[in-house]
Design an enzyme around this catalytic site. Structure first.
Site, PDB file in Angstrom:
ATOM      1  CB  CYS A  54      -1.096   0.084   1.463  1.00  0.00           C
ATOM      2  SG  CYS A  54      -0.092  -0.425   2.592  1.00  0.00           S
ATOM      3  CG  HIS A  94      -6.685   0.692  -1.917  1.00  0.00           C
ATOM      4  ND1 HIS A  94      -7.056  -0.449  -0.723  1.00  0.00           N
ATOM      5  CD2 HIS A  94      -7.462  -0.127  -2.747  1.00  0.00           C
ATOM      6  CE1 HIS A  94      -7.697  -0.742  -1.185  1.00  0.00           C
ATOM      7  NE2 HIS A  94      -8.561  -0.909  -1.692  1.00  0.00           N
ATOM      8  CG  HIS A 137      -4.514  -0.538   4.196  1.00  0.00           C
ATOM      9  ND1 HIS A 137      -3.932  -0.791   3.278  1.00  0.00           N
ATOM     10  CD2 HIS A 137      -5.407   0.087   2.857  1.00  0.00           C
ATOM     11  CE1 HIS A 137      -4.066  -1.244   1.947  1.00  0.00           C
ATOM     12  NE2 HIS A 137      -5.509  -0.056   1.398  1.00  0.00           N
TER      13      HIS A 137
END
Length: 366
Positions: free
Chosen positions: A281, A340, A328
């Site tokens: 990510c 993402h 994240h």
């Protein structure tokens, strides 16, 4: 409020995230910042209805949550691994700097000792008579005064030489102590990296083992459950009015970052990866901004330290940090969507910006 109502109507329509991608790749990139597009209720072609679990068996929804939790833990460990890796790089560079200082210091001490030796040899050639004695025995007053001045200069030079020698030796001792401290940090980071790597591998394997036991139809249903959970979170987020006043427009750098990130859609997630074939990510977001000409920290936890902005001030290119542990990160692309790299086993994709709990929004090009 009217904007939120329109968002709900669109959320109930057939508009999908793929449509949002089409908007983003059309002229203007859909980067106006207008925040109104909720994802349509997801569906997976051919996905069966949820089967009735056997008594005592875990439901598919329980399995989904367990897999999600395992990947969340792996994501947190991945960030710890990446952070230790970046700190190791800094410390390794510091070790090199200290080594260079130590070499320079030793060379300096060698030169100072040579100068002290030269002074001693000069005194020996003069018969070993101290400079003060030669001054007293002088027959000429002018020579006496001249010698006296030279004596002061010689004494100062000797004092300066000894002071510099002592200071350089002290510096060398400090450099050696600094080097020992940095080496200890390097070793600590090495151990932490190894622990984090082990945790990552254990969590990913556990999640993969759970998923591998599912039949093809169950895997399709699992994906549908993931999408439904994201859809529910996104619609609830829009219902809160969070996007009501969002209208920020992307900067030129922000547009380039979004273009890079959306161009990676379809590439697989891989922990620790920064492209070009796969990303995690924060690898995706850091490389996107690097492509836009702006170097930002490597990990989501470090990216959290960038300048924070309110959700209402969010604009395409901004980064959205998710979960309390900042494990994240995604990039806002406009129209209520983000791009993402979700987790192992999934590809870089588009999703609703509110499909996960938001911790903060940060701006790389503040």
């Amino acid at each position: 409020m009217g904007t939120v109502k329109r968002a709900h109507r669109r959320g109930a329509s057939a508009l999908t995230l793929l449509c949002a991608m089409a908007i983003l790749t059309a002229p203007g990139l859909g980067l106006s910042g207008t925040a109104h597009a909720a994802p349509a209720a997801p569906s997976v072609p051919g996905a069966p209805a949820a089967p009735t679990p056997e008594p005592g068996a875990k439901s598919l929804e329980q399995i989904r949550k367990e897999i999600e939790d395992l990947y969340r833990q792996a994501g947190s460990a991945t960030d710890a691994y990446n952070l230790a890796e970046s700190e190791t790089k800094v410390q390794s560079e510091r070790i090199v700097q200290i080594a260079q200082l130590i070499v320079a210091g030793r060379e300096r001490i060698s030169g100072l000792k040579d100068r002290a030796g030269a002074a001693a040899r000069a005194q020996y050639r003069s018969g070993g008579l101290p400079a003060g004695a030669r001054l007293v025995l002088s027959d000429s007053p002018s020579q006496f005064l001249d010698s006296k001045d030279r004596l002061r200069q010689g004494e100062k030079a000797t004092t300066d030489l000894l002071t510099e020698l002592d200071r350089t030796q002290h510096d060398l001792q400090r450099y050696a102590k600094d080097a020992s401290t940095v080496w200890q940090k390097l070793e600590t980071n090495r151990v932490e990296r190894e622990k984090s790597k082990k945790r990552i591998e254990e969590k990913i394997k556990a999640a993969q083992d759970l998923e591998s036991k599912l039949e093809a139809e169950e895997k399709a249903r699992l994906l549908q459950l993931e999408q439904e959970a994201q859809y529910k979170a996104q619609t609830q987020w829009l219902s809160s009015g969070a996007m009501k006043d969002v209208s920020g427009k992307a900067t030129d750098a922000g547009k380039r970052a979004v273009q890079f990130a959306t161009a990676q859609v379809g590439k697989p997630y891989e922990w620790g990866a920064t492209g070009p074939g796969s990303f995690d990510c924060s690898g995706l977001t850091s490389q996107a901004w690097l492509a836009a000409g702006k170097a930002i920290p490597r990990t989501s936890q470090e990216q959290l330290r960038l300048r924070k902005v309110a959700v209402k001030d969010m604009r395409p290119g901004d980064l959205i940090i998710y979960f309390d542990d900042a494990s994240h990160v995604g990039m806002y692309v406009g129209d209520g969507a983000m791009v993402h790299a979700p987790r192992p086993g999934r590809d870089v994709t588009m999703a609703g910006a509110g499909s996960m709990p938001i911790k903060a929004v940060v701006r790389p090009d503040a």
